[in-house]
Design a protein around this motif. Structure first.
Motif, short mmCIF file in Angstrom:
data_model
loop_
_atom_site.label_atom_id
_atom_site.label_comp_id
_atom_site.label_asym_id
_atom_site.label_seq_id
_atom_site.Cartn_x
_atom_site.Cartn_y
_atom_site.Cartn_z
N ALA A 136 0.83 -1.20 0.00
CA ALA A 136 0.00 0.00 0.00
C ALA A 136 0.86 1.25 0.00
O ALA A 136 0.57 2.22 -0.73
CB ALA A 136 -0.93 -0.01 1.22
N ALA A 137 1.91 1.26 0.81
CA ALA A 137 2.79 2.43 0.89
C ALA A 137 3.45 2.71 -0.46
O ALA A 137 3.52 3.87 -0.91
CB ALA A 137 3.86 2.20 1.96
N ARG A 138 3.92 1.66 -1.11
CA ARG A 138 4.57 1.82 -2.41
C ARG A 138 3.57 2.31 -3.45
O ARG A 138 3.89 3.17 -4.29
CB ARG A 138 5.20 0.50 -2.85
CG ARG A 138 6.02 0.60 -4.13
CD ARG A 138 6.95 -0.59 -4.29
NE ARG A 138 6.23 -1.85 -4.29
CZ ARG A 138 6.36 -2.78 -3.34
NH1 ARG A 138 7.16 -2.58 -2.32
NH2 ARG A 138 5.68 -3.91 -3.41
N LEU A 139 2.34 1.80 -3.40
CA LEU A 139 1.31 2.22 -4.35
C LEU A 139 1.00 3.71 -4.20
O LEU A 139 0.96 4.46 -5.18
CB LEU A 139 0.04 1.41 -4.14
CG LEU A 139 -1.20 1.90 -4.89
CD1 LEU A 139 -1.05 1.67 -6.38
CD2 LEU A 139 -2.45 1.20 -4.38
N VAL A 140 0.78 4.16 -2.95
CA VAL A 140 0.45 5.56 -2.72
C VAL A 140 1.61 6.46 -3.13
O VAL A 140 1.40 7.50 -3.77
CB VAL A 140 0.07 5.79 -1.24
CG1 VAL A 140 -0.16 7.28 -0.96
CG2 VAL A 140 -1.17 4.98 -0.88
N ALA A 153 3.21 12.45 3.13
CA ALA A 153 3.58 11.97 4.47
C ALA A 153 2.48 12.30 5.48
O ALA A 153 2.12 11.47 6.33
CB ALA A 153 4.90 12.60 4.90
N ARG A 154 1.90 13.50 5.38
CA ARG A 154 0.84 13.89 6.31
C ARG A 154 -0.41 13.03 6.12
O ARG A 154 -1.05 12.64 7.09
CB ARG A 154 0.51 15.37 6.10
CG ARG A 154 -0.38 15.97 7.18
CD ARG A 154 -0.40 17.49 7.09
NE ARG A 154 -1.17 17.93 5.92
CZ ARG A 154 -2.48 18.16 5.95
NH1 ARG A 154 -3.16 17.96 7.08
NH2 ARG A 154 -3.10 18.58 4.88
N LEU A 155 -0.72 12.74 4.87
CA LEU A 155 -1.88 11.90 4.59
C LEU A 155 -1.70 10.49 5.15
O LEU A 155 -2.61 9.92 5.74
CB LEU A 155 -2.12 11.82 3.08
CG LEU A 155 -3.27 10.93 2.60
CD1 LEU A 155 -4.61 11.46 3.11
CD2 LEU A 155 -3.27 10.84 1.08
N LEU A 156 -0.51 9.93 4.99
CA LEU A 156 -0.24 8.56 5.41
C LEU A 156 0.08 8.44 6.90
O LEU A 156 0.05 7.34 7.44
CB LEU A 156 0.92 7.99 4.60
CG LEU A 156 0.65 7.72 3.12
CD1 LEU A 156 1.94 7.36 2.39
CD2 LEU A 156 -0.37 6.59 2.95
N GLY A 157 0.43 9.56 7.53
CA GLY A 157 0.87 9.49 8.91
C GLY A 157 2.28 8.92 9.00
O GLY A 157 2.61 8.16 9.91
N ALA A 158 3.10 9.29 8.01
CA ALA A 158 4.46 8.78 7.92
C ALA A 158 5.44 9.96 7.91
O ALA A 158 5.04 11.12 7.87
CB ALA A 158 4.63 7.95 6.65
N THR A 182 -2.72 1.11 4.90
CA THR A 182 -3.45 0.12 4.10
C THR A 182 -4.75 0.69 3.56
O THR A 182 -5.07 0.53 2.37
CB THR A 182 -3.73 -1.14 4.94
OG1 THR A 182 -2.49 -1.76 5.29
CG2 THR A 182 -4.58 -2.14 4.15
N LEU A 183 -5.52 1.35 4.42
CA LEU A 183 -6.78 1.94 3.97
C LEU A 183 -6.55 2.98 2.89
O LEU A 183 -7.25 2.99 1.87
CB LEU A 183 -7.52 2.56 5.16
CG LEU A 183 -8.79 3.35 4.79
CD1 LEU A 183 -9.79 2.48 4.04
CD2 LEU A 183 -9.42 3.96 6.03
#
Length: 244
Positions: A136-140, A153-158, A182-183
């Motif tokens: 999921a991370a790679r896809l986004v 990063a802000r959207l993913l919380g990363a 994942t979501l």
């Protein structure tokens, strides 16, 4: 549709079989060239050739579908039932179209419904892959490659460092916010073919009347699990009933 990296539980052979079925349906749904003259339409030899070719095509597709239906990956899955039902609908329409001309487009309509189900099966495999937060991370990171790293990063919380690594293909085990990532991967997957990266980012920040003015991002911030139940059907739109 390009394939995502799939988890070990989903074999490459399964995807290849579904893609082969999709290819057969794509070819059959291409613009139909009707016989150019009345004599050719009624010619016994031409009719026999049309009927024979279509019967051969149907038997090949039938064999592909029955093989898929027997695969353990689809045991008790609603999409398998849908696929078998469309197969029966197609068989019935072919039986009624004795001249293999499909003048009422009923055969092709049955093929189109089958095509929708097959595409839903391919999406199901991709969703199984995106259940892995690393996928999921790679896809986004890839789909939002033209969006500022800070915003992704802000959207993913990363962290911004993580997003930069993911964009370069370096994705390790996700320990921070795996459910959120994942979501968001699932949602981006659904939105990617109809929106640009910036459009997808705006989708997360657009207030929705059905959520009492809250945005998808606010729902995710509050409760990832609860947000999934509301946002996945919204992202899928009219296809939601086939994504089981």
């Amino acid at each position: 549709m390009s394939a995502l990296a799939t988890p070990p539980t989903v074999s490459d052979g399964l995807r290849e079989r579904i893609e082969a079925l999709e290819h057969d349906l794509d070819a059959a749904l291409k613009p139909y060239q009707e016989p150019s003259t009345r004599d050719l339409r009624n010619d016994a030899v031409s009719r026999k050739r049309r009927v024979t070719e279509r019967d051969r095509w149907f038997e090949r597709v039938r064999g592909e579908i029955l093989t898929l239906a027997r695969d353990d990956a689809w045991r008790d899955h609603a999409l398998k039932v849908e696929l078998l039902l469309t197969l029966e609908d197609l068989r019935a329409e072919i039986a009624l179209d004795r001249d293999a001309l499909d003048e009422g487009w009923k055969v092709r309509y049955a093929m189109k419904i089958m095509h929708v189900v097959v595409q839903a099966m391919l999406r199901q495999l991709d969703h199984a892959a995106i259940d892995d937060p690393a996928v999921a991370a790679r896809l986004v990171a890839e789909e939002l490659r033209n969006v500022e790293v800070r915003e992704v990063a802000r959207l993913l919380g990363a962290t911004t460092k993580s997003v930069r690594n993911w964009r370069s293909g370096a994705v390790e085990q996700i320990k921070r916010n795996p459910d959120r990532i994942t979501l968001i991967g699932q949602l981006v997957y659904e939105l990617r073919n109809s929106m640009t990266g910036h459009g997808i980012l705006f989708w997360f920040d657009r207030s929705r009347e059905q959520f009492e003015g809250r945005t998808p991002r606010e729902l995710i911030d509050a409760d990832v699990t609860g947000a999934a139940e509301k946002l996945l059907p919204l992202a899928r739109g009219g296809r939601a009933q086939l994504d089981v």
